[in-house]
Design a protein around this motif. Structure first.
Motif, short mmCIF file in Angstrom:
data_model
loop_
_atom_site.label_atom_id
_atom_site.label_comp_id
_atom_site.label_asym_id
_atom_site.label_seq_id
_atom_site.Cartn_x
_atom_site.Cartn_y
_atom_site.Cartn_z
N PRO A 170 0.79 -1.23 0.00
CA PRO A 170 0.00 0.00 0.00
C PRO A 170 0.83 1.28 0.00
CG PRO A 170 -0.08 -1.07 2.15
CD PRO A 170 0.55 -2.04 1.21
N ASP A 171 2.08 1.21 0.45
CA ASP A 171 2.95 2.39 0.45
C ASP A 171 3.92 2.35 -0.73
OD1 ASP A 171 1.68 3.06 2.72
OD2 ASP A 171 3.30 2.55 4.09
N TYR A 172 3.58 1.58 -1.73
CA TYR A 172 4.47 1.39 -2.88
C TYR A 172 4.58 2.68 -3.67
CZ TYR A 172 6.67 -1.28 -6.69
OH TYR A 172 7.53 -1.77 -7.62
N LEU A 173 5.77 3.28 -3.70
CA LEU A 173 5.96 4.57 -4.37
C LEU A 173 6.93 4.48 -5.55
CD1 LEU A 173 6.18 7.00 -1.32
CD2 LEU A 173 4.33 6.80 -2.97
N HIS A 174 7.27 3.28 -5.96
CA HIS A 174 8.31 3.16 -6.96
C HIS A 174 7.85 2.41 -8.22
CE1 HIS A 174 10.98 4.66 -3.88
NE2 HIS A 174 10.55 3.72 -3.07
N GLY A 175 6.57 2.16 -8.33
CA GLY A 175 6.05 1.50 -9.52
C GLY A 175 5.70 2.51 -10.60
N PRO A 176 5.02 2.06 -11.67
CA PRO A 176 4.63 2.98 -12.74
C PRO A 176 3.71 4.07 -12.22
CG PRO A 176 4.32 0.67 -13.38
CD PRO A 176 4.60 0.68 -11.92
N PHE A 177 3.83 5.23 -12.80
CA PHE A 177 2.97 6.35 -12.39
C PHE A 177 1.57 6.19 -12.95
CE2 PHE A 177 6.99 8.93 -11.95
CZ PHE A 177 6.84 9.15 -10.59
N GLN A 178 0.57 6.39 -12.10
CA GLN A 178 -0.80 6.51 -12.60
C GLN A 178 -0.99 7.90 -13.19
OE1 GLN A 178 -3.82 4.79 -10.19
NE2 GLN A 178 -5.45 6.10 -10.97
N GLN A 179 -0.41 8.89 -12.54
CA GLN A 179 -0.28 10.22 -13.11
C GLN A 179 1.19 10.61 -13.02
OE1 GLN A 179 -2.89 13.47 -12.14
NE2 GLN A 179 -4.55 12.11 -11.52
N ALA A 180 1.72 11.15 -14.11
CA ALA A 180 3.14 11.52 -14.14
C ALA A 180 3.31 12.99 -14.47
CB ALA A 180 3.88 10.66 -15.16
N SER A 181 2.40 13.82 -13.98
CA SER A 181 2.36 15.23 -14.37
C SER A 181 3.66 15.97 -14.06
CB SER A 181 1.20 15.93 -13.68
OG SER A 181 -0.02 15.27 -13.96
N LEU A 182 4.23 15.75 -12.87
CA LEU A 182 5.43 16.49 -12.49
C LEU A 182 6.62 16.09 -13.35
CD1 LEU A 182 6.85 18.50 -10.64
CD2 LEU A 182 7.34 16.60 -9.08
N ASP A 183 6.86 14.80 -13.52
CA ASP A 183 7.99 14.36 -14.32
C ASP A 183 7.89 14.90 -15.74
OD1 ASP A 183 8.85 12.97 -12.13
OD2 ASP A 183 9.23 11.11 -13.21
N GLU A 184 6.69 14.84 -16.32
CA GLU A 184 6.49 15.36 -17.67
C GLU A 184 6.75 16.87 -17.71
OE1 GLU A 184 2.59 14.24 -18.91
OE2 GLU A 184 2.97 12.10 -18.66
N PHE A 185 6.27 17.58 -16.69
CA PHE A 185 6.44 19.02 -16.66
C PHE A 185 7.91 19.41 -16.48
CE2 PHE A 185 6.58 23.04 -14.22
CZ PHE A 185 6.03 23.88 -15.18
N LEU A 186 8.63 18.70 -15.63
CA LEU A 186 10.04 19.01 -15.42
C LEU A 186 10.86 18.73 -16.69
CD1 LEU A 186 10.64 17.71 -11.78
CD2 LEU A 186 10.24 20.06 -12.56
N ASP A 187 10.48 17.67 -17.42
CA ASP A 187 11.13 17.40 -18.71
C ASP A 187 10.90 18.56 -19.67
OD1 ASP A 187 12.09 14.98 -17.86
OD2 ASP A 187 10.51 13.78 -18.82
N PHE A 188 9.66 19.04 -19.71
CA PHE A 188 9.31 20.16 -20.58
C PHE A 188 10.09 21.41 -20.17
CE2 PHE A 188 6.70 24.05 -20.36
CZ PHE A 188 6.67 24.39 -21.71
N ARG A 189 10.12 21.70 -18.86
CA ARG A 189 10.79 22.91 -18.39
C ARG A 189 12.29 22.86 -18.67
NH1 ARG A 189 9.43 24.79 -12.36
NH2 ARG A 189 10.90 23.14 -11.80
N HIS A 190 12.88 21.67 -18.53
CA HIS A 190 14.30 21.52 -18.81
C HIS A 190 14.59 21.77 -20.29
CE1 HIS A 190 18.39 19.96 -18.54
NE2 HIS A 190 18.13 19.19 -19.59
N ALA A 191 13.73 21.26 -21.17
CA ALA A 191 13.92 21.44 -22.60
C ALA A 191 13.61 22.87 -23.03
CB ALA A 191 13.04 20.46 -23.37
N ASP A 192 12.62 23.48 -22.37
CA ASP A 192 12.17 24.81 -22.73
C ASP A 192 13.14 25.89 -22.24
OD1 ASP A 192 9.95 26.52 -23.79
OD2 ASP A 192 9.95 27.25 -21.73
N GLY A 193 13.76 25.65 -21.10
CA GLY A 193 14.72 26.60 -20.57
C GLY A 193 14.12 27.72 -19.74
#
Length: 401
Positions: A170-193
């Motif tokens: 129940p405390d599993y925090l390392h599996g696939p994301f059901q929502q990955a909004s932050l990771d996707e956003f940080l990838d975008f921000r890194h690429a966008d500058g």
């Protein structure tokens, strides 16, 4: 001496973090009993009115959440409420426990459920109002605590990025994301500058309406649909062709589209009608070609199905929660920020002049859930989808290419 001791003791008290913890625990605000969302609205009238028109206001009572929470194989777990109604009083329940009297909760929603994610959920910890900037006016009204986290993407991610939970972990925090909004956003921000924030799109000017996938204006801002169609004469009878180019672009968006829950999707529908408006289904079609801007030609779906449906989604099995499913990679055909994806179709509708001019149609649809989930939760397919935008182009066989 006592005053000094008191200061030391106060300094040793650990503050409740401003951020959420992905649904693992209910939220403890420490707010006095008379602090309610309505009380906040007596001073913050505009923000309160905007919040009442938001999806956060109905986070705990909307039909989709209710259906999934009551489903025997999907919800019925406290961790759903820890994000959708963070001030739930269920202090002793672990994330995977089932709340007591679950059906009755939705039949007669208590205030903590009825008002979903409210003012206190985001703005109060340890009986103090969280603010980015402390002002004399705020200090005079109530205890305040400076909390720069409020203006960060990480604050939003406490509920909008989390992993699949498993009944055994129940405390599993390392599996696939059901929502990955932050990771996707940080990838975008890194690429966008640029140091952009979730707030720039979802809280423009500090608005508490916070539009997202349920808002058609937001979807039209995020997606652009373009359609081009032309007639190419053939060498023999019935050899004339309609050449179709459809493009979908993700623009002015900081995450993949569609974002949010993994069972959301966007579909692109393309079809052909004759002069009377009748859909042409007996159409010979060459395999589609999909082109990603900047990536060259990529083979698209090769079927001969027409009308044509292209799917942008991130899916696996429907609500897989077992141990094996947690290890499986998720197929992801969603649009990346800034990506333009094109689909080319070559059609042979025949040369019967009575059918001309033809019309090529293209529509983008947003789906809150897949048809299989809609059936499972007793929704009609039409109830879980909405039209984003549409285009159409005439095709006359006598027109010059």
């Amino acid at each position: 001496a006592l005053l000094a001791v008191n200061r030391v003791l106060q300094a040793s008290v650990v503050e409740t973090p401003a951020t959420f913890d992905r649904g693992l625990n209910r939220l403890e605000t420490g707010a006095p009993r008379h602090w309610t969302n309505q009380w906040c609205g007596t001073c913050h009238k505009q923000a309160y009115t905007e919040w009442q028109a938001s999806r956060h206001f109905v986070a705990g009572t909307n039909e989709n959440f209710r259906a999934q929470c009551l489903d025997a194989g999907g919800g019925r777990q406290q961790w759903c409420f820890n994000c959708h109604a963070p001030t739930s009083p269920a202090t002793t329940l672990l994330p995977m426990h089932e709340p007591r009297h679950l059906e009755q909760l939705f039949e007669r929603p208590p205030q903590w459920l009825e008002q979903g994610v409210g003012c206190l959920s985001c703005h109060v910890r340890d009986g103090q109002v969280l603010v980015e900037n402390v002002t004399d006016k705020a200090i005079a009204a109530h205890p305040v605590r400076r909390s720069p986290e409020l203006g960060t993407a990480e604050f939003c991610a406490g509920c909008h990025q989390f992993n699949f939970k498993d009944v055994f972990l129940p405390d599993y925090l390392h599996g696939p994301f059901q929502q990955a909004s932050l990771d996707e956003f940080l990838d975008f921000r890194h690429a966008d500058g640029f140091e952009s924030r979730c707030h720039d799109c979802h809280m423009p000017g500090g608005s508490h309406v916070m539009p997202g996938g349920y808002d058609n204006k937001m979807l039209n801002r995020a997606l652009k649909l373009e359609l081009d169609a032309s007639w190419k004469p053939g060498q023999g009878q019935g050899q004339g062709q309609v050449e179709v180019l459809v493009s979908v672009a993700a623009r002015r968006v900081g995450h993949k589209v569609p974002g949010g829950e993994f069972f959301r999707s966007v579909t692109l529908h393309t079809w052909l009608t004759d002069v009377s408006g009748e859909m042409l289904q007996e159409v010979s079609i060459k395999p589609s070609r999909q082109v990603e801007k900047g990536a060259g030609d990529v083979s698209g779906g090769a079927g001969s199905n027409w009308p044509r449906i292209e799917i942008f989604s991130r899916r696996r099995g429907v609500f897989d929660h077992d141990m094996k499913a947690l290890e499986q990679p998720l197929a992801d055909s969603r649009l990346r920020p800034g990506e333009t994806r094109q689909f080319r179709y070559t059609l042979r509708p025949g040369d019967d002049p009575a059918r001309f001019p033809l019309q090529v149609h293209a529509e983008l649809w947003y789906h809150v859930m897949h048809a299989t989930e809609a059936e499972r939760f007793h929704f009609s397919v039409d109830a879980v989808k909405s039209l984003i935008c549409s285009e159409r182009r005439p095709v006359d066989r006598n027109a010059q290419r």
